[in-house]
Design a protein around this motif. Structure first.
Motif, short mmCIF file in Angstrom:
data_model
loop_
_atom_site.label_atom_id
_atom_site.label_comp_id
_atom_site.label_asym_id
_atom_site.label_seq_id
_atom_site.Cartn_x
_atom_site.Cartn_y
_atom_site.Cartn_z
N LYS A 190 1.41 -45.08 26.61
CA LYS A 190 1.15 -44.01 27.58
C LYS A 190 1.93 -42.74 27.20
O LYS A 190 1.41 -41.62 27.26
N PHE A 191 3.15 -42.98 26.79
CA PHE A 191 4.05 -41.89 26.40
C PHE A 191 3.47 -41.11 25.21
O PHE A 191 3.40 -39.88 25.22
N ILE A 192 3.01 -41.88 24.20
CA ILE A 192 2.42 -41.26 23.01
C ILE A 192 1.17 -40.48 23.39
O ILE A 192 0.94 -39.36 22.92
N GLU A 193 0.39 -41.09 24.25
CA GLU A 193 -0.84 -40.42 24.72
C GLU A 193 -0.52 -39.06 25.34
O GLU A 193 -1.19 -38.06 25.04
N LYS A 209 7.60 -25.93 18.01
CA LYS A 209 7.27 -26.88 19.07
C LYS A 209 6.28 -27.93 18.54
O LYS A 209 6.41 -29.12 18.83
N ILE A 210 5.31 -27.46 17.76
CA ILE A 210 4.31 -28.37 17.19
C ILE A 210 4.99 -29.38 16.27
O ILE A 210 4.73 -30.59 16.35
N GLU A 211 5.88 -28.88 15.44
CA GLU A 211 6.58 -29.75 14.51
C GLU A 211 7.41 -30.79 15.26
O GLU A 211 7.40 -31.97 14.91
N GLN A 212 8.07 -30.31 16.31
CA GLN A 212 8.90 -31.20 17.13
C GLN A 212 8.06 -32.32 17.74
O GLN A 212 8.42 -33.49 17.68
N LEU A 213 6.92 -31.94 18.31
CA LEU A 213 6.05 -32.92 18.95
C LEU A 213 5.51 -33.92 17.93
O LEU A 213 5.45 -35.12 18.19
N GLN A 214 5.13 -33.40 16.76
CA GLN A 214 4.61 -34.30 15.72
C GLN A 214 5.67 -35.32 15.29
O GLN A 214 5.37 -36.50 15.14
N ASN A 215 6.90 -34.84 15.14
CA ASN A 215 7.99 -35.76 14.77
C ASN A 215 8.23 -36.79 15.85
O ASN A 215 8.45 -37.97 15.57
N PHE A 216 8.17 -36.33 17.07
CA PHE A 216 8.38 -37.19 18.22
C PHE A 216 7.32 -38.29 18.27
O PHE A 216 7.63 -39.47 18.45
N ILE A 217 6.09 -37.88 18.09
CA ILE A 217 4.98 -38.84 18.13
C ILE A 217 5.12 -39.85 16.99
O ILE A 217 4.98 -41.06 17.19
N LYS A 218 5.42 -39.33 15.82
CA LYS A 218 5.57 -40.20 14.65
C LYS A 218 6.66 -41.25 14.88
O LYS A 218 6.48 -42.43 14.60
N SER A 219 7.77 -40.78 15.43
CA SER A 219 8.88 -41.67 15.69
C SER A 219 8.50 -42.76 16.71
O SER A 219 8.82 -43.92 16.54
N LYS A 245 -1.45 -35.22 24.07
CA LYS A 245 -2.09 -34.21 24.92
C LYS A 245 -1.32 -32.90 24.87
O LYS A 245 -1.91 -31.82 24.77
N ASP A 246 0.01 -33.01 24.93
CA ASP A 246 0.86 -31.80 24.84
C ASP A 246 0.64 -31.10 23.50
O ASP A 246 0.50 -29.88 23.45
N LEU A 247 0.61 -31.90 22.45
CA LEU A 247 0.44 -31.34 21.11
C LEU A 247 -0.90 -30.60 21.01
O LEU A 247 -0.98 -29.50 20.46
N ASP A 248 -1.91 -31.21 21.59
CA ASP A 248 -3.24 -30.59 21.58
C ASP A 248 -3.22 -29.23 22.28
O ASP A 248 -3.78 -28.25 21.79
N LYS A 249 -2.52 -29.19 23.40
CA LYS A 249 -2.42 -27.94 24.17
C LYS A 249 -1.72 -26.85 23.36
O LYS A 249 -2.18 -25.71 23.29
#
Ligand SMILES: [Zn+2]
Length: 236
Positions: A147-150, A95-105, A154-158
């Motif tokens: 806003k979306f990235i923000e 999940k972390i990896e997915q979120l990181q990729n998502f944010i990066k993209s 937050k999700d990633l932090d959680k």
């Protein structure tokens, strides 16, 4: 905390019934599957199906006993805490990896959207459509992803924090297992020592016996004065 992690892990595989399974099973002793089926109010086959699914990933383990009269096996189940936690941790890592990729993209690419149809395209795909929606003919607008990235961050932090807590729980479980093993090793060592002592004692006795036999054969019968004295006193 552990209870919740276990429930979340089981629920990934068997859905909401994962919670019931955690409530019914134990982490130390094995529980009869018929009891589990009765409490879940489902058939024994349904119960086994659930537990087999969990055991495929190592979250539960079983031991079986044969019914001597009927000839069939009854299974007894328990929760494998460490395996369950590690399974859960792996899911969080993904999940972390997915979120990181998502944010990066989102941070590096531009996205366009038709606000009326609520669809979005990468810059490449938007360009291919000349920035015009095929459905309604509206012109695409550049999406503001801040806003979306923000929110993603937050999700990633959680999830990061949750993963750290799971790591702590895993470490605790490993310590527990380590201590248990140490205790078992000590016990085993003690038993070995005792076995060696008994063996040695038996050997010592045997040597003594043989020596006595030898001496008897040679005619040198060792005399134990006390014993002789007792016997002779009895006779009198
Ligand atoms: Zn549209």
């Amino acid at each position: 905390m552990l209870d919740k992690f276990l429930k979340d892990a089981m629920s990934v595989i068997i859905g909401k019934q994962g919670e019931d399974i955690v409530n019914l099973l134990d982490t130390k002793k094995y529980i009869n599957e018929f009891l589990i089926a009765k409490k879940l109010n489902i058939t024994i086959n349904q119960t086994r199906n659930l537990l087999y699914k969990l055991s495929d990933s190592g979250l539960v383990s079983s031991t079986r006993k044969k019914d001597k009269k009927k000839g069939w096996y009854t299974y007894f189940w328990k929760i494998e805490v460490l395996k369950s936690l590690q399974f859960y941790r792996d899911i969080l890592s993904k999940k972390i990896e997915q979120l990181q990729n998502f944010i990066k993209s989102r941070e590096t690419k531009q996205f366009y959207a038709c606000e009326r149809c609520n669809v979005e395209y990468t810059e490449e795909n938007a360009l291919a459509r000349n920035f015009i929606c095929e459905e309604c003919g509206s012109v695409f607008t550049l999406k503001d992803n801040r806003k979306f990235i923000e929110n993603l961050k937050k999700d990633l932090d959680k999830v990061d924090k949750l993963a750290k807590t799971v790591d702590e729980e895993i470490q605790e479980e490993k310590n527990k297992i380590g201590k248990k093993r140490e205790k078992e090793n000590k016990k085993e060592e003690k038993e070995k020592k005792e076995a060696r002592r008994v063996k040695l004692e038996a050997k010592r006795r045997k040597v003594k016996r043989e020596k006595r036999k030898e001496e008897k054969a040679k005619g040198i019968i060792p005399i134990k004065p006390k014993k002789i004295a007792k016997k002779s006193s009895k006779k009198r």
